[in-house]
Design an enzyme around this catalytic site. Structure first.
Site, PDB file in Angstrom:
ATOM      1  N   ASP A  47      -3.548  70.437 -48.693  1.00 51.82           N
ATOM      2  CA  ASP A  47      -3.053  69.248 -49.389  1.00 51.82           C
ATOM      3  C   ASP A  47      -2.647  69.602 -50.815  1.00 51.82           C
ATOM      4  O   ASP A  47      -1.693  69.043 -51.353  1.00 51.82           O
ATOM      5  CB  ASP A  47      -4.134  68.160 -49.414  1.00 51.82           C
ATOM      6  N   GLU A 126      -3.359  60.691 -57.517  1.00 53.26           N
ATOM      7  CA  GLU A 126      -3.932  59.834 -58.549  1.00 53.26           C
ATOM      8  C   GLU A 126      -3.718  60.411 -59.937  1.00 53.26           C
ATOM      9  O   GLU A 126      -3.357  61.580 -60.096  1.00 53.26           O
ATOM     10  CB  GLU A 126      -5.455  59.630 -58.341  1.00 53.26           C
ATOM     11  N   ARG A 151     -16.653  51.392 -70.596  1.00 50.84           N
ATOM     12  CA  ARG A 151     -17.376  52.530 -71.186  1.00 50.84           C
ATOM     13  C   ARG A 151     -17.951  53.343 -70.048  1.00 50.84           C
ATOM     14  O   ARG A 151     -18.494  52.792 -69.092  1.00 50.84           O
ATOM     15  CB  ARG A 151     -18.520  52.058 -72.100  1.00 50.84           C
ATOM     16  N   THR A 164      -7.766  58.676 -50.019  1.00 47.25           N
ATOM     17  CA  THR A 164      -8.735  59.496 -49.291  1.00 47.25           C
ATOM     18  C   THR A 164      -9.164  60.727 -50.098  1.00 47.25           C
ATOM     19  O   THR A 164      -9.967  61.520 -49.623  1.00 47.25           O
ATOM     20  CB  THR A 164      -8.135  59.972 -47.950  1.00 47.25           C
ATOM     21  N   ALA A 165      -8.614  60.890 -51.307  1.00 52.92           N
ATOM     22  CA  ALA A 165      -8.937  62.058 -52.129  1.00 52.92           C
ATOM     23  C   ALA A 165     -10.036  61.697 -53.148  1.00 52.92           C
ATOM     24  O   ALA A 165     -11.067  61.146 -52.763  1.00 52.92           O
ATOM     25  CB  ALA A 165      -7.656  62.573 -52.779  1.00 52.92           C
ATOM     26  N   ALA A 188     -18.254  56.674 -63.240  1.00 50.39           N
ATOM     27  CA  ALA A 188     -19.547  56.534 -63.935  1.00 50.39           C
ATOM     28  C   ALA A 188     -19.499  55.530 -65.083  1.00 50.39           C
ATOM     29  O   ALA A 188     -19.702  55.876 -66.253  1.00 50.39           O
ATOM     30  CB  ALA A 188     -20.021  57.908 -64.426  1.00 50.39           C
TER      31      ALA A 188
END
Ligand code: NAP
Ligand code: MN
Length: 272
Positions: A47, A126, A151, A164-165, A188
Site C-alpha cells: 500500500d 490521511e 488538547r 482502514t489505515a 490521544a
C-alpha cells in the site's frame, strides 16, 4: 493504451515486475517510462508503494487509472497477488476495462495571517497534525464555525480509503470507499474536568470543511500520507474533499467488506 509500472525496490517486487513486463509484451501492451504520460499505472509493492505512486502522478491524477499488485502483506490498494498477473493483464487487454473512483483529501497549510497557502497537497489516506514533545493545542472549526478546542497529541483527517489505515488504529470507523466523506479522529486527546473534546471520531459531509488553528506552531509534525514535514511553522490548516478523485481500474469482483474481513479478522472467511 500506455501502461507504466511503479514499484518498490524489494527483490520479490523486481521478480514480479520482470514477469509482468513479459506478459504485457506478449499482449502487445506498451510499457512506457514512469515519467511519461501513462493512462494506466500498475503499482507493484505494498500500500505504501501505491501511496507513492499516487503522489508521483498527482499533477495528472484525473488522467491516470491505477491498479495494484502486492508482493508483501495483504494490501488494501494493491489487490492482485503475484500469481494472478495473467488475470491482471487480461483485464487490461479488455478494451473498455471499467473504472472506479474514490474521494481524496485536499490539504491547505497557512502561516500567520497569510491568505495564500504555503502548501497545497492531497492525501490518499490521511493527513495528521501533531506534536508529541508537549501538548498540541488547536481550535477546530467546521464549515467556518468554531467547534472545539483540542488538547492532546494531534488530529488525523482521513479519506474513506484511508479509513482502514492509521484512522483505524486511532479507533476511527471503517468507511466504505464510495461514501463521499472525511473523518476527523483524535490522537490521544486530553479529557478531564477542565479540558473537553468530543472524544469520538467525526464524519464530515462533502459540503463541509475542517480548519485547524494551531495555538503554538513550534515542533509540529504535519503528515500527508507517508510524507512528513517537521516544524514548517504552520498556523492554520484547511481540509476538504478535493475536486479531483483517484481512479482505479475496476478490480475483479471483491466486496469491500470481504477485504476488510480478510485483512483484519480472519485469513479466510468462516461462518462457524
Ligand atoms: P507503513 O508503516 O508500511 O504502513 C503501516 C501499515 O499500514 C502497512 O501495513 C501498510 O500496508 C498499511 N496501510 C497503508 N495504507 C493502508 C490502507 N489504506 N488501508 C489499510 N492498510 C493500509 O507505511 P507506508 O506503507 O508508507 O504507509 C503509510 C501509511 O501508514 C500512512 O498513510 C498511515 O495511514 C499508516 N500508518 C499507520 C500507523 C498506525 O496504524 N499506527 C502509523 C503510521 C502510519 P503495506 O504493508 O502494504 O504498505
Ligand atoms: Mn508500507
Amino acid at each position: 493504451m500506455k501502461v507504466a509500472i511503479f514499484s518498490n525496490t524489494q527483490p520479490a517486487t523486481i521478480l514480479v515486475v520482470e514477469k509482468l513486463k513479459q506478459l504485457l509484451k506478449e499482449k502487445n501492451i506498451t510499457v512506457v517510462e514512469a515519467e511519461s504520460d501513462p493512462e494506466i499505472v500498475i503499482s507493484v509493492g505494498g500500500d505504501g508503494t501505491m501511496l507513492s505512486a499516487f503522489r508521483h502522478y498527482l499533477p495528472r491524477i484525473e488522467r491516470v487509472r491505477f491498479i495494484g499488485v502486492h508482493t508483501g502483506h495483504l494490501g488494501f490498494y494493491t489487490d492482485y497477488r503475484e500469481f494472478e498477473l495473467d488475470e491482471l493483464v487480461d483485464s487490461l487487454s479488455e478494451s473498455q476495462c471499467a473504472d472506479v473512483s474514490y474521494p481524496i483529501l485536499r490539504v491547505e497549510a497557512y502561516k500567520g495571517d497569510s491568505l495564500e497557502p504555503f502548501l497545497i497537497d492531497h492525501a490518499l489516506n490521511e493527513s495528521t497534525v501533531r506534536r508529541v514533545v508537549s501538548t498540541f493545542t488547536c481550535n477546530v472549526l467546521i464549515k467556518g464555525d468554531f467547534f472545539e478546542k483540542f488538547r492532546g497529541d494531534g488530529l488525523s483527517i482521513s479519506t474513506p480509503t484511508g479509513s482502514t489505515a492509521y484512522n483505524k488504529s486511532l479507533g476511527g470507523a471503517v468507511i466504505h470507499p464510495t461514501v463521499k466523506a472525511l473523518q476527523v479522529t483524535e490522537i490521544a486527546s486530553l479529557n478531564n474536568s477542565i479540558f473537553r473534546t468530543l472524544g469520538s471520531p467525526m464524519v464530515i459531509s462533502p459540503d463541509e470543511w475542517v480548519e485547524v488553528e494551531l495555538l503554538d506552531p513550534t515542533d509540529v509534525d504535519l503528515s500527508v500520507d507517508n510524507l512528513i514535514l517537521h516544524d514548517t511553522g504552520v498556523t492554520r490548516l484547511k481540509y476538504q474533499i478535493a475536486k479531483e478523485r483517484i481512479h482505479f481500474v475496476k478490480y475483479r469482483h471483491m466486496h469491500f467488506w470481504d477485504r476488510v474481513g480478510n485483512s483484519f479478522i480472519y485469513p479466510k472467511k468462516k461462518y462457524d
